[in-house]
Design a protein around this motif. Sequence first.
Motif, PDB file in Angstrom:
ATOM      1  N   PHE A 107       0.831  -1.217   0.000  1.00 28.96           N
ATOM      2  CA  PHE A 107       0.000   0.000   0.000  1.00 28.96           C
ATOM      3  C   PHE A 107       0.859   1.258   0.000  1.00 28.96           C
ATOM      4  O   PHE A 107       0.560   2.247   0.693  1.00 28.96           O
ATOM      5  N   LEU A 108       1.937   1.259  -0.787  1.00 22.11           N
ATOM      6  CA  LEU A 108       2.839   2.408  -0.836  1.00 22.11           C
ATOM      7  C   LEU A 108       2.266   3.497  -1.740  1.00 22.11           C
ATOM      8  O   LEU A 108       1.646   3.208  -2.766  1.00 22.11           O
ATOM      9  N   ILE A 113      -1.520  -1.078  -9.767  1.00 25.05           N
ATOM     10  CA  ILE A 113      -1.607  -2.485 -10.168  1.00 25.05           C
ATOM     11  C   ILE A 113      -2.707  -2.654 -11.211  1.00 25.05           C
ATOM     12  O   ILE A 113      -3.774  -2.039 -11.108  1.00 25.05           O
ATOM     13  N   ASN A 114      -2.412  -3.441 -12.243  1.00 27.14           N
ATOM     14  CA  ASN A 114      -3.449  -3.805 -13.206  1.00 27.14           C
ATOM     15  C   ASN A 114      -4.340  -4.865 -12.575  1.00 27.14           C
ATOM     16  O   ASN A 114      -3.863  -5.750 -11.860  1.00 27.14           O
ATOM     17  N   ASP A 129      -4.918   2.747  -8.606  1.00 25.86           N
ATOM     18  CA  ASP A 129      -3.785   3.628  -8.302  1.00 25.86           C
ATOM     19  C   ASP A 129      -3.865   4.083  -6.851  1.00 25.86           C
ATOM     20  O   ASP A 129      -4.951   4.380  -6.344  1.00 25.86           O
ATOM     21  N   ILE A 130      -2.699   4.120  -6.213  1.00 25.21           N
ATOM     22  CA  ILE A 130      -2.587   4.784  -4.912  1.00 25.21           C
ATOM     23  C   ILE A 130      -1.718   6.010  -5.144  1.00 25.21           C
ATOM     24  O   ILE A 130      -0.533   5.892  -5.466  1.00 25.21           O
ATOM     25  N   GLY A 134      -1.755   8.804  -0.820  1.00 25.49           N
ATOM     26  CA  GLY A 134      -2.281   7.553  -0.281  1.00 25.49           C
ATOM     27  C   GLY A 134      -3.738   7.314  -0.613  1.00 25.49           C
ATOM     28  O   GLY A 134      -4.361   6.399  -0.059  1.00 25.49           O
ATOM     29  N   VAL A 135      -4.300   8.125  -1.525  1.00 25.34           N
ATOM     30  CA  VAL A 135      -5.703   7.983  -1.911  1.00 25.34           C
ATOM     31  C   VAL A 135      -5.828   6.936  -3.018  1.00 25.34           C
ATOM     32  O   VAL A 135      -5.075   6.967  -3.999  1.00 25.34           O
ATOM     33  N   TRP A 136      -6.765   6.007  -2.854  1.00 28.04           N
ATOM     34  CA  TRP A 136      -6.986   4.951  -3.834  1.00 28.04           C
ATOM     35  C   TRP A 136      -7.910   5.446  -4.947  1.00 28.04           C
ATOM     36  O   TRP A 136      -8.916   6.098  -4.691  1.00 28.04           O
TER      37      TRP A 136
END
Length: 342
Positions: A107-108, A113-114, A129-130, A134-136
Amino acid sequence: MKTTNKDIRLKIFQAYSQNLEWLKENPNIKLIPDYKDGYICPICTNMFNTSDLSNESNNQLTIEHVPPESLGGKPKILTCKKCNSKSGHELDNQLQKKLLQWDFNSFLPNSKINTQFELNGNKVNGNVDIDKEGVWKMNFRTQHSNPAEAGPFLKDLFPAKTIHNPLFNHNKIFDNQNQSQKFSFSKKDTINVRHVEVAVLRIAYLYAYSTFGNSLLLNPSFTKVRQQIMNPQEIILPRPYWIQYDFSDEWVGVNFIREPKELRCLLVVFNLKTKSKTRRFAIALPGPNEPGIEIYNNISKKLGTNGEFQNVTIDHIADDNFIKNKTDTFAFQEFWNGLDKK
Protein backbone atom coordinates in the motif's frame (compact mmCIF):
# COMPACT_ATOMS: atom_id res chain seq x y z
CA MET A 1 25.86 20.74 -27.39
CA LYS A 2 23.35 18.03 -26.52
CA THR A 3 24.71 14.49 -26.36
CA THR A 4 22.80 12.19 -28.67
CA ASN A 5 22.08 8.49 -28.41
CA LYS A 6 24.52 7.94 -31.27
CA ASP A 7 27.26 9.85 -29.43
CA ILE A 8 26.78 7.75 -26.30
CA ARG A 9 26.91 4.49 -28.24
CA LEU A 10 30.07 5.52 -30.08
CA LYS A 11 31.79 6.55 -26.85
CA ILE A 12 30.95 3.23 -25.17
CA PHE A 13 32.00 1.30 -28.28
CA GLN A 14 35.38 3.02 -28.42
CA ALA A 15 36.12 2.46 -24.72
CA TYR A 16 35.38 -1.27 -24.79
CA SER A 17 36.97 -1.74 -28.21
CA GLN A 18 40.22 -0.26 -26.89
CA ASN A 19 39.94 -2.45 -23.80
CA LEU A 20 39.62 -5.46 -26.13
CA GLU A 21 42.75 -4.45 -28.08
CA TRP A 22 44.73 -4.33 -24.84
CA LEU A 23 43.39 -7.76 -23.94
CA LYS A 24 44.51 -9.19 -27.29
CA GLU A 25 48.10 -8.12 -26.66
CA ASN A 26 48.35 -11.10 -24.32
CA PRO A 27 49.91 -13.87 -26.51
CA ASN A 28 47.74 -16.51 -24.82
CA ILE A 29 44.52 -14.92 -26.02
CA LYS A 30 43.21 -15.52 -29.53
CA LEU A 31 39.80 -14.39 -30.77
CA ILE A 32 37.87 -15.97 -33.64
CA PRO A 33 36.78 -14.03 -35.60
CA ASP A 34 39.34 -11.34 -34.88
CA TYR A 35 39.53 -7.88 -36.37
CA LYS A 36 40.59 -4.48 -35.17
CA ASP A 37 38.08 -2.10 -33.60
CA GLY A 38 35.71 -4.85 -32.54
CA TYR A 39 33.10 -5.02 -29.79
CA ILE A 40 31.90 -8.19 -28.06
CA CYS A 41 28.26 -8.36 -26.95
CA PRO A 42 28.61 -9.58 -23.34
CA ILE A 43 25.44 -11.72 -23.59
CA CYS A 44 25.84 -13.71 -26.82
CA THR A 45 29.62 -12.97 -27.11
CA ASN A 46 29.31 -12.35 -30.86
CA MET A 47 31.76 -9.86 -32.37
CA PHE A 48 30.56 -6.56 -33.86
CA ASN A 49 32.24 -3.59 -35.55
CA THR A 50 31.49 0.12 -36.00
CA SER A 51 29.08 -0.60 -38.87
CA ASP A 52 26.78 -2.23 -36.31
CA LEU A 53 26.23 1.15 -34.68
CA SER A 54 24.20 2.06 -37.77
CA ASN A 55 20.44 1.73 -37.91
CA GLU A 56 20.93 -0.22 -41.14
CA SER A 57 22.68 -3.08 -39.33
CA ASN A 58 20.74 -6.36 -39.18
CA ASN A 59 21.64 -6.61 -35.48
CA GLN A 60 22.41 -3.12 -34.28
CA LEU A 61 24.39 -2.45 -31.10
CA THR A 62 22.09 -0.77 -28.59
CA ILE A 63 22.56 1.04 -25.31
CA GLU A 64 22.16 -1.16 -22.25
CA HIS A 65 21.12 0.63 -19.08
CA VAL A 66 22.40 -1.11 -15.96
CA PRO A 67 20.08 -1.62 -14.10
CA PRO A 68 17.21 -1.07 -16.58
CA GLU A 69 16.44 2.60 -17.22
CA SER A 70 12.89 2.20 -15.88
CA LEU A 71 14.37 1.10 -12.55
CA GLY A 72 16.92 3.87 -12.17
CA GLY A 73 19.80 2.56 -14.30
CA LYS A 74 22.30 4.49 -16.42
CA PRO A 75 23.72 3.80 -19.90
CA LYS A 76 26.84 1.75 -19.23
CA ILE A 77 27.46 -0.75 -22.03
CA LEU A 78 26.18 -1.98 -25.39
CA THR A 79 24.42 -5.22 -26.20
CA CYS A 80 23.19 -6.36 -29.59
CA LYS A 81 19.58 -5.60 -30.44
CA LYS A 82 18.57 -9.27 -30.32
CA CYS A 83 19.90 -9.75 -26.78
CA ASN A 84 18.57 -6.41 -25.59
CA SER A 85 15.08 -6.93 -27.00
CA LYS A 86 14.75 -10.53 -25.82
CA SER A 87 15.89 -9.74 -22.28
CA GLY A 88 13.81 -6.59 -22.08
CA HIS A 89 10.65 -8.48 -22.96
CA GLU A 90 11.26 -11.71 -21.07
CA LEU A 91 13.18 -10.51 -18.02
CA ASP A 92 13.15 -6.77 -17.30
CA ASN A 93 9.41 -6.49 -17.89
CA GLN A 94 8.70 -9.26 -15.40
CA LEU A 95 11.10 -7.76 -12.85
CA GLN A 96 9.40 -4.37 -13.05
CA LYS A 97 5.95 -5.94 -12.68
CA LYS A 98 7.14 -7.82 -9.59
CA LEU A 99 8.54 -4.68 -7.97
CA LEU A 100 5.33 -2.77 -8.69
CA GLN A 101 3.35 -5.66 -7.25
CA TRP A 102 5.42 -5.47 -4.05
CA ASP A 103 4.78 -1.72 -3.90
CA PHE A 104 1.03 -2.17 -4.19
CA ASN A 105 0.89 -5.07 -1.75
CA SER A 106 2.54 -2.78 0.81
CA PHE A 107 0.00 0.00 0.00
CA LEU A 108 2.84 2.41 -0.84
CA PRO A 109 2.06 5.87 -2.28
CA ASN A 110 2.58 6.19 -6.05
CA SER A 111 1.92 2.48 -6.56
CA LYS A 112 -0.35 0.93 -9.14
CA ILE A 113 -1.61 -2.48 -10.17
CA ASN A 114 -3.45 -3.80 -13.21
CA THR A 115 -6.55 -5.67 -12.16
CA GLN A 116 -9.87 -7.15 -13.14
CA PHE A 117 -12.94 -5.89 -11.33
CA GLU A 118 -15.92 -8.16 -10.79
CA LEU A 119 -19.45 -7.14 -9.86
CA ASN A 120 -22.31 -9.63 -9.70
CA GLY A 121 -20.42 -12.03 -11.96
CA ASN A 122 -19.52 -9.47 -14.66
CA LYS A 123 -15.84 -8.54 -15.16
CA VAL A 124 -14.12 -5.36 -16.38
CA ASN A 125 -10.41 -4.71 -16.84
CA GLY A 126 -8.77 -1.72 -15.21
CA ASN A 127 -6.25 -0.63 -12.61
CA VAL A 128 -6.05 0.65 -9.08
CA ASP A 129 -3.78 3.63 -8.30
CA ILE A 130 -2.59 4.78 -4.91
CA ASP A 131 -1.55 8.42 -5.39
CA LYS A 132 1.18 10.31 -3.53
CA GLU A 133 -1.30 11.20 -0.78
CA GLY A 134 -2.28 7.55 -0.28
CA VAL A 135 -5.70 7.98 -1.91
CA TRP A 136 -6.99 4.95 -3.83
CA LYS A 137 -8.39 5.48 -7.32
CA MET A 138 -10.12 2.81 -9.43
CA ASN A 139 -10.00 3.13 -13.23
CA PHE A 140 -12.38 1.02 -15.33
CA ARG A 141 -11.24 0.24 -18.88
CA THR A 142 -14.55 -0.81 -20.32
CA GLN A 143 -13.27 -0.31 -23.89
CA HIS A 144 -10.66 -3.03 -23.24
CA SER A 145 -13.14 -5.43 -21.69
CA ASN A 146 -15.76 -7.86 -22.91
CA PRO A 147 -18.68 -5.65 -24.11
CA ALA A 148 -21.18 -8.31 -23.03
CA GLU A 149 -19.97 -7.91 -19.44
CA ALA A 150 -18.92 -4.23 -19.40
CA GLY A 151 -22.48 -2.95 -19.91
CA PRO A 152 -24.10 -4.95 -17.09
CA PHE A 153 -21.11 -4.17 -14.85
CA LEU A 154 -21.58 -0.42 -15.20
CA LYS A 155 -25.35 -0.73 -14.90
CA ASP A 156 -24.99 -2.59 -11.59
CA LEU A 157 -22.25 -0.23 -10.39
CA PHE A 158 -24.25 2.92 -11.17
CA PRO A 159 -27.90 1.78 -11.14
CA ALA A 160 -30.66 4.22 -12.12
CA LYS A 161 -32.45 5.51 -9.01
CA THR A 162 -35.72 7.25 -8.40
CA ILE A 163 -35.50 10.23 -6.07
CA HIS A 164 -38.41 10.58 -3.62
CA ASN A 165 -39.51 13.79 -1.94
CA PRO A 166 -38.18 13.50 1.63
CA LEU A 167 -41.22 15.43 2.97
CA PHE A 168 -43.49 12.55 2.04
CA ASN A 169 -41.01 9.66 2.10
CA HIS A 170 -38.73 10.44 5.05
CA ASN A 171 -37.68 6.80 5.35
CA LYS A 172 -36.79 6.42 1.67
CA ILE A 173 -34.91 8.91 -0.50
CA PHE A 174 -33.58 6.56 -3.23
CA ASP A 175 -34.91 3.36 -4.72
CA ASN A 176 -32.55 0.37 -4.57
CA GLN A 177 -30.47 1.98 -1.83
CA ASN A 178 -30.27 -1.31 0.05
CA GLN A 179 -29.53 -3.48 -2.99
CA SER A 180 -26.83 -6.02 -2.22
CA GLN A 181 -23.79 -5.85 -4.52
CA LYS A 182 -20.98 -8.38 -4.74
CA PHE A 183 -17.90 -6.35 -5.79
CA SER A 184 -14.26 -7.50 -5.87
CA PHE A 185 -11.02 -7.08 -7.78
CA SER A 186 -8.02 -9.33 -8.33
CA LYS A 187 -4.47 -8.92 -9.66
CA LYS A 188 -4.42 -9.34 -13.41
CA ASP A 189 -0.68 -9.39 -14.15
CA THR A 190 0.83 -12.86 -14.03
CA ILE A 191 4.42 -12.77 -12.79
CA ASN A 192 6.94 -15.34 -14.00
CA VAL A 193 9.05 -15.74 -10.85
CA ARG A 194 11.77 -17.62 -12.72
CA HIS A 195 12.21 -14.69 -15.11
CA VAL A 196 12.41 -12.29 -12.17
CA GLU A 197 15.25 -14.33 -10.66
CA VAL A 198 17.18 -14.43 -13.93
CA ALA A 199 16.56 -10.70 -14.47
CA VAL A 200 18.48 -9.76 -11.32
CA LEU A 201 21.23 -12.25 -12.28
CA ARG A 202 21.50 -10.50 -15.66
CA ILE A 203 21.78 -7.07 -14.02
CA ALA A 204 24.59 -8.28 -11.75
CA TYR A 205 26.47 -9.87 -14.65
CA LEU A 206 26.24 -6.74 -16.82
CA TYR A 207 27.19 -4.55 -13.84
CA ALA A 208 30.36 -6.63 -13.34
CA TYR A 209 31.13 -6.48 -17.08
CA SER A 210 30.71 -2.71 -17.12
CA THR A 211 33.26 -2.52 -14.29
CA PHE A 212 35.99 -4.91 -15.48
CA GLY A 213 35.45 -5.06 -19.23
CA ASN A 214 36.34 -7.89 -21.59
CA SER A 215 38.67 -9.79 -19.25
CA LEU A 216 35.53 -10.84 -17.37
CA LEU A 217 34.54 -12.93 -20.40
CA LEU A 218 37.56 -15.17 -19.74
CA ASN A 219 35.86 -16.47 -16.60
CA PRO A 220 34.80 -20.02 -17.61
CA SER A 221 32.00 -20.07 -15.02
CA PHE A 222 30.30 -17.20 -16.83
CA THR A 223 29.52 -19.46 -19.77
CA LYS A 224 26.81 -21.00 -17.59
CA VAL A 225 25.68 -17.56 -16.43
CA ARG A 226 25.21 -16.40 -20.02
CA GLN A 227 23.39 -19.61 -20.93
CA GLN A 228 21.04 -19.06 -18.00
CA ILE A 229 20.36 -15.47 -19.06
CA MET A 230 19.61 -16.50 -22.65
CA ASN A 231 17.43 -19.43 -21.53
CA PRO A 232 15.59 -18.18 -18.43
CA GLN A 233 13.07 -21.02 -18.28
CA GLU A 234 15.76 -23.69 -18.06
CA ILE A 235 17.43 -24.57 -14.76
CA ILE A 236 21.06 -24.21 -15.81
CA LEU A 237 22.36 -22.70 -12.57
CA PRO A 238 21.18 -23.90 -9.17
CA ARG A 239 19.50 -21.30 -6.97
CA PRO A 240 19.76 -18.93 -5.19
CA TYR A 241 21.47 -15.93 -6.82
CA TRP A 242 20.14 -13.35 -4.39
CA ILE A 243 21.74 -13.09 -0.96
CA GLN A 244 18.96 -11.61 1.16
CA TYR A 245 20.91 -9.51 3.59
CA ASP A 246 20.61 -5.80 4.39
CA PHE A 247 23.85 -4.45 2.91
CA SER A 248 24.69 -0.82 3.73
CA ASP A 249 25.63 1.85 1.19
CA GLU A 250 29.36 1.12 1.42
CA TRP A 251 28.85 -2.22 -0.34
CA VAL A 252 26.98 -0.89 -3.38
CA GLY A 253 28.96 -1.94 -6.46
CA VAL A 254 31.29 -4.88 -7.04
CA ASN A 255 32.68 -6.90 -4.14
CA PHE A 256 34.55 -10.17 -3.64
CA ILE A 257 33.63 -12.59 -0.88
CA ARG A 258 37.04 -13.84 0.32
CA GLU A 259 36.18 -15.99 3.33
CA PRO A 260 34.92 -18.62 3.85
CA LYS A 261 36.36 -20.15 0.69
CA GLU A 262 33.22 -22.16 -0.03
CA LEU A 263 31.43 -18.81 -0.49
CA ARG A 264 34.17 -17.18 -2.57
CA CYS A 265 32.54 -15.29 -5.42
CA LEU A 266 31.77 -11.89 -6.87
CA LEU A 267 29.01 -10.10 -5.01
CA VAL A 268 27.28 -7.31 -6.93
CA VAL A 269 25.12 -4.98 -4.84
CA PHE A 270 22.79 -2.56 -6.62
CA ASN A 271 19.58 -0.58 -6.15
CA LEU A 272 16.34 -0.86 -8.12
CA LYS A 273 14.02 2.15 -7.97
CA THR A 274 10.30 2.48 -8.55
CA LYS A 275 8.20 5.59 -7.94
CA SER A 276 7.36 4.21 -4.51
CA LYS A 277 10.52 2.63 -3.13
CA THR A 278 14.22 1.85 -3.61
CA ARG A 279 15.18 -1.76 -2.97
CA ARG A 280 18.69 -3.18 -2.65
CA PHE A 281 19.77 -6.47 -4.20
CA ALA A 282 22.93 -8.50 -3.64
CA ILE A 283 23.61 -11.09 -6.34
CA ALA A 284 26.34 -13.73 -6.27
CA LEU A 285 28.37 -14.46 -9.41
CA PRO A 286 30.74 -17.43 -9.66
CA GLY A 287 34.50 -17.02 -9.86
CA PRO A 288 36.85 -18.69 -12.40
CA ASN A 289 37.81 -21.55 -10.10
CA GLU A 290 36.53 -23.25 -6.95
CA PRO A 291 33.84 -23.11 -5.84
CA GLY A 292 32.70 -21.86 -9.29
CA ILE A 293 29.01 -22.41 -9.92
CA GLU A 294 28.86 -24.55 -6.78
CA ILE A 295 28.66 -21.20 -5.00
CA TYR A 296 24.87 -21.36 -5.39
CA ASN A 297 24.59 -24.70 -3.62
CA ASN A 298 27.01 -23.49 -0.97
CA ILE A 299 24.96 -20.35 -0.33
CA SER A 300 21.95 -22.50 0.50
CA LYS A 301 23.97 -24.77 2.77
CA LYS A 302 26.00 -22.05 4.50
CA LEU A 303 23.53 -19.19 4.76
CA GLY A 304 20.17 -20.94 4.59
CA THR A 305 17.14 -18.72 4.12
CA ASN A 306 17.21 -16.75 7.38
CA GLY A 307 19.49 -13.94 6.19
CA GLU A 308 22.43 -14.90 8.43
CA PHE A 309 25.64 -13.39 7.09
CA GLN A 310 28.19 -13.78 9.85
CA ASN A 311 31.91 -14.64 9.75
CA VAL A 312 32.08 -13.59 6.09
CA THR A 313 34.96 -11.43 4.81
CA ILE A 314 34.15 -9.12 1.91
CA ASP A 315 36.50 -6.92 -0.13
CA HIS A 316 34.82 -3.94 -1.77
CA ILE A 317 36.25 -2.83 -5.11
CA ALA A 318 36.11 0.88 -5.84
CA ASP A 319 34.92 1.63 -9.38
CA ASP A 320 38.10 3.09 -10.88
CA ASN A 321 37.13 2.89 -14.55
CA PHE A 322 39.26 -0.21 -15.06
CA ILE A 323 38.39 -0.45 -18.74
CA LYS A 324 39.99 2.94 -19.46
CA ASN A 325 43.43 2.04 -18.16
CA LYS A 326 45.70 -0.41 -19.97
CA THR A 327 47.34 -1.46 -16.70
CA ASP A 328 43.90 -2.53 -15.40
CA THR A 329 43.02 -4.74 -18.39
CA PHE A 330 43.23 -7.88 -16.24
CA ALA A 331 42.03 -6.25 -13.01
CA PHE A 332 39.38 -8.92 -12.46
CA GLN A 333 41.91 -11.75 -12.57
CA GLU A 334 44.34 -9.82 -10.37
CA PHE A 335 41.71 -9.18 -7.72
CA TRP A 336 40.59 -12.81 -7.76
CA ASN A 337 44.12 -14.21 -7.54
CA GLY A 338 44.86 -11.77 -4.73
CA LEU A 339 42.14 -13.23 -2.51
CA ASP A 340 44.52 -15.99 -1.38
CA LYS A 341 47.30 -13.55 -0.57
CA LYS A 342 45.52 -11.53 2.11
